[in-house]
Design a protein around this motif. Structure first.
Motif, mmCIF file in Angstrom:
data_model
loop_
_atom_site.group_PDB
_atom_site.id
_atom_site.type_symbol
_atom_site.label_atom_id
_atom_site.label_comp_id
_atom_site.label_asym_id
_atom_site.label_seq_id
_atom_site.Cartn_x
_atom_site.Cartn_y
_atom_site.Cartn_z
ATOM 1 N N ASN A 1 17.072 -2.724 0.775
ATOM 2 C CA ASN A 1 18.194 -1.933 1.277
ATOM 3 C C ASN A 1 19.436 -1.990 0.383
ATOM 4 O O ASN A 1 20.393 -1.256 0.621
ATOM 5 C CB ASN A 1 18.558 -2.370 2.702
ATOM 6 C CG ASN A 1 19.054 -3.803 2.761
ATOM 7 O OD1 ASN A 1 18.836 -4.607 1.852
ATOM 8 N ND2 ASN A 1 19.740 -4.132 3.842
ATOM 9 N N GLN B 1 21.100 8.535 -0.636
ATOM 10 C CA GLN B 1 21.768 8.280 0.638
ATOM 11 C C GLN B 1 22.401 9.556 1.178
ATOM 12 O O GLN B 1 22.375 9.817 2.382
ATOM 13 C CB GLN B 1 22.837 7.193 0.484
ATOM 14 C CG GLN B 1 22.315 5.843 0.029
ATOM 15 C CD GLN B 1 21.210 5.321 0.911
ATOM 16 O OE1 GLN B 1 21.360 5.194 2.112
ATOM 17 N NE2 GLN B 1 20.069 5.018 0.303
ATOM 18 N N GLY C 1 19.533 11.933 2.235
ATOM 19 C CA GLY C 1 18.809 11.357 3.373
ATOM 20 C C GLY C 1 17.506 10.753 2.892
ATOM 21 O O GLY C 1 16.715 11.424 2.231
ATOM 22 N N GLN C 2 17.321 9.496 3.202
ATOM 23 C CA GLN C 2 16.148 8.778 2.710
ATOM 24 C C GLN C 2 14.843 9.377 3.197
ATOM 25 O O GLN C 2 13.821 9.259 2.540
ATOM 26 C CB GLN C 2 16.230 7.304 3.110
ATOM 27 C CG GLN C 2 17.223 6.541 2.284
ATOM 28 C CD GLN C 2 17.063 5.042 2.465
ATOM 29 O OE1 GLN C 2 16.217 4.571 3.204
ATOM 30 N NE2 GLN C 2 17.889 4.296 1.773
ATOM 31 N N SER C 3 14.865 10.024 4.337
ATOM 32 C CA SER C 3 13.621 10.561 4.898
ATOM 33 C C SER C 3 13.070 11.721 4.066
ATOM 34 O O SER C 3 11.936 12.135 4.254
ATOM 35 C CB SER C 3 13.834 11.005 6.342
ATOM 36 O OG SER C 3 14.812 12.021 6.408
ATOM 37 N N THR C 4 13.884 12.245 3.147
ATOM 38 C CA THR C 4 13.446 13.318 2.268
ATOM 39 C C THR C 4 12.380 12.827 1.291
ATOM 40 O O THR C 4 11.535 13.588 0.850
ATOM 41 C CB THR C 4 14.647 13.867 1.463
ATOM 42 O OG1 THR C 4 15.677 14.213 2.377
ATOM 43 C CG2 THR C 4 14.272 15.075 0.642
ATOM 44 N N THR D 1 9.338 9.874 0.095
ATOM 45 C CA THR D 1 8.465 8.775 0.500
ATOM 46 C C THR D 1 9.037 7.511 -0.146
ATOM 47 O O THR D 1 9.857 7.583 -1.062
ATOM 48 C CB THR D 1 7.018 8.992 0.009
ATOM 49 O OG1 THR D 1 7.004 8.930 -1.423
ATOM 50 C CG2 THR D 1 6.449 10.315 0.502
ATOM 51 N N ASP D 2 8.579 6.362 0.323
ATOM 52 C CA ASP D 2 9.045 5.102 -0.277
ATOM 53 C C ASP D 2 8.721 5.054 -1.765
ATOM 54 O O ASP D 2 9.532 4.618 -2.569
ATOM 55 C CB ASP D 2 8.421 3.900 0.436
ATOM 56 C CG ASP D 2 8.988 3.698 1.833
ATOM 57 O OD1 ASP D 2 10.069 4.246 2.129
ATOM 58 O OD2 ASP D 2 8.341 2.985 2.630
ATOM 59 N N ARG E 1 11.079 7.375 -3.733
ATOM 60 C CA ARG E 1 12.412 6.773 -3.816
ATOM 61 C C ARG E 1 12.424 5.672 -4.867
ATOM 62 O O ARG E 1 13.288 5.627 -5.729
ATOM 63 C CB ARG E 1 12.820 6.210 -2.453
ATOM 64 C CG ARG E 1 14.210 5.588 -2.429
ATOM 65 C CD ARG E 1 14.537 5.051 -1.043
ATOM 66 N NE ARG E 1 13.880 3.785 -0.812
ATOM 67 C CZ ARG E 1 14.502 2.603 -0.877
ATOM 68 N NH1 ARG E 1 15.776 2.528 -1.129
ATOM 69 N NH2 ARG E 1 13.842 1.499 -0.668
#
Length: 146
Positions: free
Chosen positions: A58, A107, A110-113, A115-116, A119
């Motif tokens: 994070n 940020q 939006g992180q949901s845009t 995948t891990d 990112r």
């Protein structure tokens, strides 16, 4: 000195939980003996795992800022001995700045845009953008990208 990887663990947890890391820890981590032990005693895979946990966490910018501030950046992200061109002083801070700009953009969007994995890869790509033209020569003299 027995397990210099603990330095990276301290950085990861310090960044993750917002701890103020002790000045004595910083001095110990930045000493040449600890840097040498980190390079020699710890496998690249173990270092990579620790770094990946930081980038996936994070607070990746804070973690990389600690690594840079503690003069560990080029120990952790070692360049080949025969690299070209010469890496400029302060390049590690520039790498962290690019990482920060990308983190802020993620940020904002939006992180949901992402995948891990997307990112994480975008953060790595941004962080290493300043050294994208770095090459090294193999045993035959062929230039290979870092």
């Amino acid at each position: 000195m027995d397990d210099p990887l603990l330095v990276l663990g301290a950085i990861r947890f310090g960044a993750r939980f917002g701890f103020m890391l002790d000045e004595e820890l910083k001095e110990a981590a930045a000493c040449d003996e600890v840097k040498a032990a980190l390079s020699v005693k710890i496998s690249r895979e173990r270092i990579g795992t620790e770094i990946d946990l930081m980038i996936s966490g994070n607070q990746p910018v804070q973690a990389m800022a600690y690594i840079s501030d503690w003069k560990l950046f080029w120990v952790v992200f070692s360049l080949h001995m025969k690299h070209e061109p010469e890496v400029l002083e302060g390049c590690d801070r520039l790498c962290v700045s690019y990482l920060e700009a990308t983190w802020n953009l993620i940020q904002l969007i939006g992180q949901s845009t992402f995948t891990d994995k997307q990112r994480r890869l975008s953060l790595y790509a941004a962080m290493f953008l300043p050294v994208r033209k770095t090459m090294y020569k193999d045993n035959r003299g062929k230039k290979i990208p870092w």
